[in-house]
Scaffold this active site. Structure first.
Site, PDB file in Angstrom:
ATOM      1  N   GLU A 143       0.674   5.601   0.123  1.00  0.00           N
ATOM      2  CA  GLU A 143      -0.074   6.845   0.221  1.00  0.00           C
ATOM      3  C   GLU A 143       0.650   7.871  -0.639  1.00  0.00           C
ATOM      4  O   GLU A 143       1.889   7.873  -0.709  1.00  0.00           O
ATOM      5  CB  GLU A 143      -0.178   7.318   1.669  1.00  0.00           C
ATOM      6  CG  GLU A 143      -0.962   6.373   2.573  1.00  0.00           C
ATOM      7  CD  GLU A 143      -2.402   6.182   2.121  1.00  0.00           C
ATOM      8  OE1 GLU A 143      -3.039   7.177   1.712  1.00  0.00           O
ATOM      9  OE2 GLU A 143      -2.892   5.035   2.163  1.00  0.00           O
TER      10      GLU A 143
ATOM     11  N   ASP B  58      -3.309  -0.238   6.265  1.00  0.00           N
ATOM     12  CA  ASP B  58      -4.009  -0.677   5.051  1.00  0.00           C
ATOM     13  C   ASP B  58      -3.369  -1.934   4.487  1.00  0.00           C
ATOM     14  O   ASP B  58      -4.066  -2.856   4.032  1.00  0.00           O
ATOM     15  CB  ASP B  58      -3.989   0.432   4.000  1.00  0.00           C
ATOM     16  CG  ASP B  58      -5.041   1.513   4.258  1.00  0.00           C
ATOM     17  OD1 ASP B  58      -5.871   1.326   5.161  1.00  0.00           O
ATOM     18  OD2 ASP B  58      -5.012   2.536   3.550  1.00  0.00           O
TER      19      ASP B  58
ATOM     20  N   ASP C 219       0.857  -1.182   0.000  1.00  0.00           N
ATOM     21  CA  ASP C 219       0.000   0.000   0.000  1.00  0.00           C
ATOM     22  C   ASP C 219       0.889   1.225   0.000  1.00  0.00           C
ATOM     23  O   ASP C 219       1.893   1.274   0.735  1.00  0.00           O
ATOM     24  CB  ASP C 219      -0.930   0.043   1.211  1.00  0.00           C
ATOM     25  CG  ASP C 219      -1.909   1.211   1.118  1.00  0.00           C
ATOM     26  OD1 ASP C 219      -2.890   1.095   0.362  1.00  0.00           O
ATOM     27  OD2 ASP C 219      -1.676   2.239   1.774  1.00  0.00           O
TER      28      ASP C 219
ATOM     29  N   HIS D  73      -6.258   4.633   5.553  1.00  0.00           N
ATOM     30  CA  HIS D  73      -5.374   5.544   4.813  1.00  0.00           C
ATOM     31  C   HIS D  73      -4.014   5.726   5.486  1.00  0.00           C
ATOM     32  O   HIS D  73      -3.315   6.701   5.215  1.00  0.00           O
ATOM     33  CB  HIS D  73      -6.038   6.908   4.585  1.00  0.00           C
ATOM     34  CG  HIS D  73      -7.294   6.814   3.774  1.00  0.00           C
ATOM     35  ND1 HIS D  73      -7.314   6.364   2.477  1.00  0.00           N
ATOM     36  CD2 HIS D  73      -8.590   7.090   4.093  1.00  0.00           C
ATOM     37  CE1 HIS D  73      -8.556   6.379   2.024  1.00  0.00           C
ATOM     38  NE2 HIS D  73      -9.344   6.807   2.985  1.00  0.00           N
TER      39      HIS D  73
END
Length: 327
Positions: free
Chosen positions: A29, A169, A27, A164
């Protein structure tokens, strides 16, 4: 709790020999969804062939620009100021990916962001295949209300602690992927594996660098694309299945998406598409994860014969949008 919800049929004694030998659940961001946006944090859970966790890793990344939607990911300029640059963590990231299938929720997005960062660093990511858990859930026919990560997690009884946040995540996805993988193996389902093609050339455009003020942006002010100019390209008509999107096509969205709608629409605009707020006979394509929802847009799309694709397919199409025809 998780094991209680996976039946014996979901834990096969024999494993398909064609399945991968290891996975890297990832994951990231980011500062946004456009081609010049940057990764600001990354997490990897390494799993063995049967989906069992081997280890995990997490890092912040200094994007050398504003952090974007702070109200979503919570990472301010101050928090990222002392973080390593991507080129500083590229070796460690590569070690986590090496020889494994990259697994992500809406994997085309994570892969695009990772591929761009490696291209900027003049490196080649050591991953050749990816697996999207949205597509896998469809292959398994999971009864999910939408394609958000939180819905997949809830289906398997996985508790999300901090949405998030890349590490949480990735943990949630790893825990939801394990029973999904077992169910697929038990039914000999063909995994939806796609090729990961690294970028061979890259040119960045100038973007704002970090500044103390960026951390205070609010959703109503930080993205100028919310006041979008008119699409400069003529509408080339409807999307045709099996063919690429073309700049100027009118794209409408309906229902829940796995990533924030505003960011998804901004990405479409960045590709040269026209984001429409309603459906008409001129609409080129409707993007929805629930074509049977009965929303007004879905109903009108059916009446007008407007083509419909889901979010994952749209993400694939955004990779290769054809330029507008000259003249």
């Amino acid at each position: 709790m998780l094991e209680d919800q996976t039946t014996a049929a979901s834990s096969p004694t024999t494993w398909p020999s064609v399945y991968p030998q290891g996975y890297a659940v990832v994951d990231v961001e980011t500062t946004g969804l456009a081609r010049d946006d940057r990764i600001i944090s990354a997490a990897v859970y390494r799993l063995d062939a049967r989906g069992e966790v081997e280890d995990h890793w997490y890092t912040l990344v200094n994007p050398e620009r504003d952090p974007g939607p702070v109200w979503i990911h919570g990472l301010t300029s101050e928090a990222l100021e002392g973080a390593p640059l991507f080129q500083d963590i590229a070796d460690e990231f590569s070690a986590r990916l090496d020889g494994r299938v990259l697994v992500a929720h809406n994997a085309v997005f994570d892969w695009q962001m990772i591929a761009r960062e490696y291209a900027r660093a003049e490196r080649v990511p050591p991953v050749s295949q990816r697996l999207c858990t949205i597509l896998l859930s469809k292959e398994l026919g999971l009864p999910l209300p939408n394609h958000k990560l939180e819905s997949l997690a809830a289906h398997f009884g996985v508790v999300q602690q901090r949405a998030h946040h890349a590490l949480d995540d990735a943990r949630v996805l790893a825990e939801a992927f394990r029973p999904s993988l077992r169910a697929a193996a038990a039914r000999s389902v063909r995994l939806p594996l796609h090729e990961c093609r690294p970028l061979t050339e890259w040119t960045d455009r100038a973007v704002p660098r970090q500044s103390a003020g960026y951390g205070s942006y609010r959703p109503t002010s930080w993205r100028p694309a919310r006041k979008r100019p008119a699409c400069p390209y003529p509408n080339p008509g409807r999307y045709e299945d099996g063919k690429p999107l073309r700049q100027g096509m009118r794209i409408a969205f309906s229902g829940d998406t796995s990533i924030e709608r505003d960011l998804l629409e901004d990405r479409a605009v960045e590709a040269g598409l026209h984001v429409a707020t309603s459906i008409s006979r001129l609409t080129s394509l409707l993007v929805t994860n629930d074509p049977e929802s009965g929303t007004s847009k879905v109903v009108k799309a059916r009446q007008f014969g407007t083509p419909v694709v889901d979010e994952a397919a749209f993400g694939q199409l955004l990779r290769d949008v054809e330029p507008a025809s000259e003249g």
